[in-house]
Design an enzyme around this catalytic site. Structure first.
Site, mmCIF file in Angstrom:
data_model
loop_
_atom_site.group_PDB
_atom_site.id
_atom_site.type_symbol
_atom_site.label_atom_id
_atom_site.label_comp_id
_atom_site.label_asym_id
_atom_site.label_seq_id
_atom_site.Cartn_x
_atom_site.Cartn_y
_atom_site.Cartn_z
ATOM 1 N N LYS A 154 32.778 10.620 -1.832
ATOM 2 C CA LYS A 154 32.025 10.658 -2.900
ATOM 3 C C LYS A 154 32.372 11.654 -4.268
ATOM 4 O O LYS A 154 32.756 11.278 -5.305
ATOM 5 C CB LYS A 154 30.397 10.574 -2.896
ATOM 6 N N ASP B 215 23.574 5.708 -6.946
ATOM 7 C CA ASP B 215 22.665 6.376 -5.991
ATOM 8 C C ASP B 215 21.459 6.964 -6.560
ATOM 9 O O ASP B 215 20.201 7.051 -5.772
ATOM 10 C CB ASP B 215 23.228 7.691 -5.057
#
Ligand code: ATR
Length: 275
Positions: A73, A109
């Site tokens: 990420k 997210d």
């Protein structure tokens, strides 16, 4: 002719990735909208060392996009042509899209935290305690600040909490004081305390919740952690970790397909996971 080849492929990349629930969730969404003749979602293990090569291959492929998980990420930020401002703020990309040879990075997210909470209560002015200071905490902090909440962070390793508090101009609470619960409207657990196989652990031991408080869990194995059990027994509203997974996935689905995501079909796919 191979029908699978004509489909727009989406991937989840990470290492490990074999237990990811994303293919199940996204493919259920394609099926529910009857676009499973156009889209297919698969998993692909991509190690740290393979990431550069994978990105190069992505640019010249027909792959529509990729959901990204550990350990990529943060590293992805340096590979893409465009970073969505909120992904830049979080410092992580969990969604890659290829458009006209350009690679764009997004982060969904934070929506996985904010949207389930917004379904329970308005967030503006709410006092929220975030437990933990890893990647999930960063996404939660950015999303909750955007939503107008008053965010405080606490973490076992104080230095990490202090660094985040300085970066995002939020309050920090010493870890030892976390079980004194009266100041908070909402708790967000981003630590791994309570995760299988250590199911007897909780980030808030001796916690005495009030029924008006809301507890958000990011752990989804087990589905009901000790933290959630304790909160539910006190009459609190709770949000389980699978809801975060679902809501970040719904946003990815919309980025990849351009269709509104079929929430119930995708939720059922996660809840009735046979693995
Ligand atoms: P993610 O990126 O998924 O959010 P992470 O970066 O591995 O996860 O962060 C895990 C979090 O759980 C950290 O806040 C970690 O605290 P430290 O920063 O002190 O390591 C927290 N955590 C893990 N095990 C813990 C334990 N036994 N007690 C308290 N906190 C713990």
């Amino acid at each position: 002719m191979n029908m699978a080849r004509q489909k727009k492929r989406c991937l989840i990349i990470g290492d490990p990735v074999e237990h990811s629930l994303s293919p199940r969730m996204h493919n259920a969404g394609y099926h529910a909208l009857a676009i499973d003749d156009q889209f297919l979602f698969e998993r692909q293990r991509v190690s740290r060392e393979e990431l550069r090569h994978f990105i190069a291959s992505l640019r010249s492929s027909t792959i529509r996009g990729a959901a990204c998980t550990m350990p990529h990420k943060e590293s992805l930020l340096k590979f893409v042509d465009y970073v969505d401002p909120i992904a830049a703020r979080i410092g992580a990309i969990n969604t890659l899209v290829c458009e006209d040879g350009l690679l764009k990075g997004y982060n969904t997210d934070w929506l996985g935290v904010v949207n389930p909470l917004k379904d329970k209560t308005p967030l503006k002015g709410k006092k929220i305690l975030i437990l933990g200071a890893g990647g999930a905490a960063r996404a939660a902090i950015v999303g909750l600040i955007e939503s107008g909440a008053e965010v405080t962070i606490t973490n076992r390793t104080a230095d990490k909490a202090i660094a985040l508090s300085q970066q995002f101009a939020i309050e920090v609470l010493p870890w030892e004081l976390r079980s004194n619960l009266q100041d908070w409207d909402i708790f967000v657990n981003t630590t791994s305390l309570g995760m299988h196989p250590d199911e007897s652990e909780t980030p808030l031991p001796r916690a005495k919740f009030r029924a008006e408080q809301i507890v958000f869990e990011t752990i989804y194995f087990p589905r009901e952690t000790l933290l959630l059990k304790t909160a539910r027994a006190a009459g609190c509203k709770t949000i389980e970790g699978l809801e975060m997974l679902l809501h970040q996935g719904l946003a990815q689905f919309e980025i990849f397909t351009g269709h509104e995501a079929p929430v119930e079909a995708m939720r059922i796919a996660l809840l009735h996971n046979p693995d």
